[in-house]
Enzyme design. Structure first.
Site, PDB file in Angstrom:
ATOM      1  CE  LYS A 212      -3.544   2.067   2.952  1.00  0.00           C
ATOM      2  NZ  LYS A 212      -4.486   1.842   4.051  1.00  0.00           N
ATOM      3  CD  GLU A 218       9.190  -6.072   7.283  1.00  0.00           C
ATOM      4  OE1 GLU A 218       8.871  -4.974   6.775  1.00  0.00           O
ATOM      5  OE2 GLU A 218       9.049  -6.324   8.497  1.00  0.00           O
ATOM      6  N   GLY A 274      -4.963  -2.218   5.385  1.00  0.00           N
ATOM      7  CA  GLY A 274      -4.182  -3.361   4.886  1.00  0.00           C
ATOM      8  C   GLY A 274      -4.851  -4.692   5.165  1.00  0.00           C
ATOM      9  NE  ARG A 275      -6.588  -4.155  11.312  1.00  0.00           N
ATOM     10  CZ  ARG A 275      -5.943  -3.002  11.422  1.00  0.00           C
ATOM     11  NH1 ARG A 275      -4.801  -2.834  10.790  1.00  0.00           N
ATOM     12  NH2 ARG A 275      -6.428  -2.014  12.133  1.00  0.00           N
ATOM     13  CD  GLU A 360      -2.029  -4.784  11.953  1.00  0.00           C
ATOM     14  OE1 GLU A 360      -0.801  -4.654  12.043  1.00  0.00           O
ATOM     15  OE2 GLU A 360      -2.591  -5.027  10.870  1.00  0.00           O
ATOM     16  CG  HIS A 391      -4.137 -36.413  16.332  1.00  0.00           C
ATOM     17  ND1 HIS A 391      -4.241 -37.734  16.709  1.00  0.00           N
ATOM     18  CD2 HIS A 391      -5.200 -36.158  15.526  1.00  0.00           C
ATOM     19  CE1 HIS A 391      -5.308 -38.263  16.142  1.00  0.00           C
ATOM     20  NE2 HIS A 391      -5.914 -37.328  15.414  1.00  0.00           N
ATOM     21  CE  LYS A 511       5.705  -0.892  10.414  1.00  0.00           C
ATOM     22  NZ  LYS A 511       4.821  -0.122   9.560  1.00  0.00           N
TER      23      LYS A 511
HETATM   24  C1  G6Q Z   1      -2.600  -3.877   8.017  1.00  0.00           C
HETATM   25  C2  G6Q Z   1      -1.354  -3.285   8.438  1.00  0.00           C
HETATM   26  C3  G6Q Z   1      -0.105  -3.971   7.948  1.00  0.00           C
HETATM   27  C4  G6Q Z   1       0.262  -3.668   6.503  1.00  0.00           C
HETATM   28  C5  G6Q Z   1       1.706  -4.123   6.267  1.00  0.00           C
HETATM   29  C6  G6Q Z   1       2.149  -3.903   4.846  1.00  0.00           C
HETATM   30  O1  G6Q Z   1      -3.703  -3.473   8.310  1.00  0.00           O
HETATM   31  O2  G6Q Z   1      -1.378  -1.943   8.140  1.00  0.00           O
HETATM   32  O3  G6Q Z   1      -0.146  -5.365   8.112  1.00  0.00           O
HETATM   33  O4  G6Q Z   1      -0.610  -4.302   5.634  1.00  0.00           O
HETATM   34  O5  G6Q Z   1       2.556  -3.458   7.155  1.00  0.00           O
HETATM   35  O6  G6Q Z   1       2.051  -2.561   4.504  1.00  0.00           O
HETATM   36  P1  G6Q Z   1       2.225  -2.114   3.030  1.00  0.00           P
HETATM   37  O7  G6Q Z   1       1.124  -2.706   2.217  1.00  0.00           O
HETATM   38  O8  G6Q Z   1       2.169  -0.615   3.050  1.00  0.00           O
HETATM   39  O9  G6Q Z   1       3.559  -2.614   2.550  1.00  0.00           O
END
Ligand code: G6Q
Length: 547
Positions: A212, A218, A274-275, A360, A391, A511
């Site tokens: 996003k 990462e 994001g989620r 989250e 199990h 972070k």
């Molecule tokens: C979700 C969070 C988080 C996000 C990641 C990736 O609600 O905001 O999990 O999706 O940190 O972020 P980017 O899509 O910006 O790389």
């Protein structure tokens, strides 16, 4: 400004107080008692909607508890706040954003305005571009730099830009193009990239950089590694990037700066968290795997649950009931965790997906007003598919010291009907829920001839709360319905708890600290400016990092 006040207003509500008194009055009523008192309890405490059947009768509550929980939801303005979400009001107040994942699956003729602009045409413009692109890749008309067909798709993303796509790919594998390979690289651990690409040919591999913000450590690290890997395998010609990289992002500048043609960028908007984004362009890998038609079916499933949530009275509203039962277990029974146990191997990543969605969103200690919450919020969400978990960790669910409410999810028809596998699988759902509810008394164990010394070990208390969610089969539509069910459950609970389910400031501090530490790991001087533990760990790593 520090958090000075603890907010107790939820606990002061008459509806909450009534529930607390009701809990005390019924504290000792067991599920055995409750089932004995009402022969129709199974059907009384079940609901059906968007083709999902939800049996919540094996919880330690009765119809009056549900009415009282609904009174609480009404007092907290659940319906009104849901309307605000659906209509684009900026309810994510700490980020000043609308919360419109429901717009991602709304039909073309819907109107939802943000800042005076209808967002639905934008949603469908992106969906149409995604579909055209997916058709090109899947038909082979889009070829790589050397003219070869794209056979491998690697999604690079993390968190909300990874968990949904991975979960959906696994869940919908039977609907995917089996001639293609899909991989998901998320971790900044180089092993992830190395292992996921070691058997792929750069000539046949497309990378989707899903981010996003297009700034995530990462994802950007993996994206650069992917570019080096691609170019090394394609003779170093920079123009190859255009054929092997596309981006999903809200940051056109960042995408262009990376070298991806912004024509090959699929956008989304700041009103998609994001989620909550697996049904946005973040789902591009899903669409490439299952095709645009199946993707549309998944969106239709999401939308069906949206309509159900928005228009069904609370007493028959699945996400609301799921949320309220969860709230009862969390705040009145004091349960600290919830296990989500899908009896379908293809939902192997579903619990991990829900972990982010719920924890989250609702893992918050501050109210919308900025005070410390005077009540518990999100429990720990965890789980693995059944029957494997039986199990492993079910021992604790049956005989541990605290109840662990479980959501069992099962399907009447399997994707792969083989012999009597499905009956054996699903019989275990019913048996587990039955065993957890009713247990086995000492007298029952004794009647089996068990030695006295073993009686306490072999006795099962029962009285452990479970839900069962059952539907026909796992297909794209069902997956959409299921995910939306949990999204709106989160909304229901977040609204009553009075927290912002749509920000995630708690992920920031680590972070920032990592950014400071990265250069320290390779500097020549001994590190001294952290606490004694962190200094020690950093210096020990520095001493050994080069072997
Ligand atoms: C979700 C969070 C988080 C996000 C990641 C990736 O609600 O905001 O999990 O999706 O940190 O972020 P980017 O899509 O910006 O790389």
């Amino acid at each position: 400004m520090t958090i000075e006040t603890t907010d107790h207003s939820l606990l002061e509500r008459p509806e909450w107080k009534a529930l607390a008194a009701h809990f005390e009055d019924n504290r000792n009523r067991t599920l055995r008692d409750l089932f004995a008192a009402d022969p129709d309890r199974g059907s009384t405490l079940s609901a059906e909607g968007a083709e999902l059947f939800f049996d919540f009768s094996k919880n330690r509550l009765d119809s009056s508890t549900i009415s009282m929980l609904i009174d609480l939801a009404n007092a907290c303005g659940l319906k009104e706040r849901a309307e605000k979400m659906f209509t684009g009001v900026k309810i994510n107040i700490t980020e000043d954003r609308a919360v419109l994942h429901t717009a991602l699956r709304a039909p073309r003729d819907t109107v939802v305005e943000v800042d005076g602009e209808n967002v639905i045409p934008h949603v469908h413009e992106v969906l149409d571009r995604m579909a055209a692109f997916a058709d090109k890749i899947r038909s082979g008309s889009w070829t790589g730099h050397t003219g070869k067909r794209i056979k491998n798709v690697v999604n690079i993303g993390i968190g909300g830009s990874d968990l949904g796509p991975v979960m959906a790919y696994e869940a919908l594998k039977p609907f995917s193009d089996r001639s293609m390979t899909f991989r998901f690289v998320s971790n900044v651990d180089g092993n992830d990239f190395a292992e996921k690409t070691r058997d792929l040919s750069p000539e046949e591999t497309l990378f989707i950089i899903s981010s996003k913000t297009f700034t995530t450590l990462e994802t950007m690290t993996n994206a650069h590694t992917a570019r080096d890997w691609s170019l090394a395998g394609l003779g170093g010609d920079e123009s190859a990037v255009a054929k092997h990289f596309v981006a999903v992002s809200t940051n056109a500048e960042g995408v262009g700066g990376f070298g991806i043609d912004t024509h090959n960028m699929f956008g989304f908007w700041d009103w998609v968290g994001g989620r909550y984004s697996m049904d946005s362009a973040i789902g591009l890998s899903t669409m490439l795997a299952i095709g645009p038609d199946h993707f549309q079916e998944m969106l239709d499933g999401f939308h069906e649950m949206d309509v159900h949530f928005r228009s069904t009275p609370l007493e028959e509203n699945l996400p609301v009931l799921l949320g309220l039962v969860g709230l009862w277990n969390r705040n009145f029974l004091g349960c600290d965790t919830v296990a989500v146990l899908p009896y379908d191997n293809e939902l192997c990543r579903f619990s991990a997906y829900l972990q982010q969605l719920e924890m989250e969103s609702n893992g918050k200690h501050v109210t919308l007003g900025g005070d410390r919450v005077g009540w518990d919020t999100c429990p720990v969400i965890w789980g693995e598919p059944g029957t494997n978990g039986q199990h492993a960790f079910y021992q604790m669910i049956h005989q541990g010291t605290k109840p662990v409410p479980c959501d069992f999810i099962c399907f009447c028809q399997p994707a792969n009907p083989i012999g009597d596998h499905q009956d054996k699988l699903v019989s275990n759902v019913f048996a587990q829920a039955e065993a957890l509810a009713f247990g086995k008394t000492e007298a029952e164990v004794k009647a089996e001839g068990v030695a006295d010394a073993l009686l306490p070990h072999k006795e099962f208390d029962g009285n452990r709360p479970t839900n069962v969610i059952m539907t026909q089969k796992l297909d794209p539509k069902t997956l959409g319905r299921l995910v939306a069910l949990y999204e709106h459950k989160v909304f229901t609970q977040g609204t009553i708890w009075g927290i912002n389910s749509f920000d995630q400031w708690g992920v920031e501090l680590g972070k920032v600290l990592a950014k400071k530490i990265i250069p320290e790991l390779s500097q020549s001087e001994t590190v001294t400016d952290h606490d004694s533990s962190t200094n020690q760990l950093i210096n020990r790593y520095r001493a050994h990092r080069l072997g």
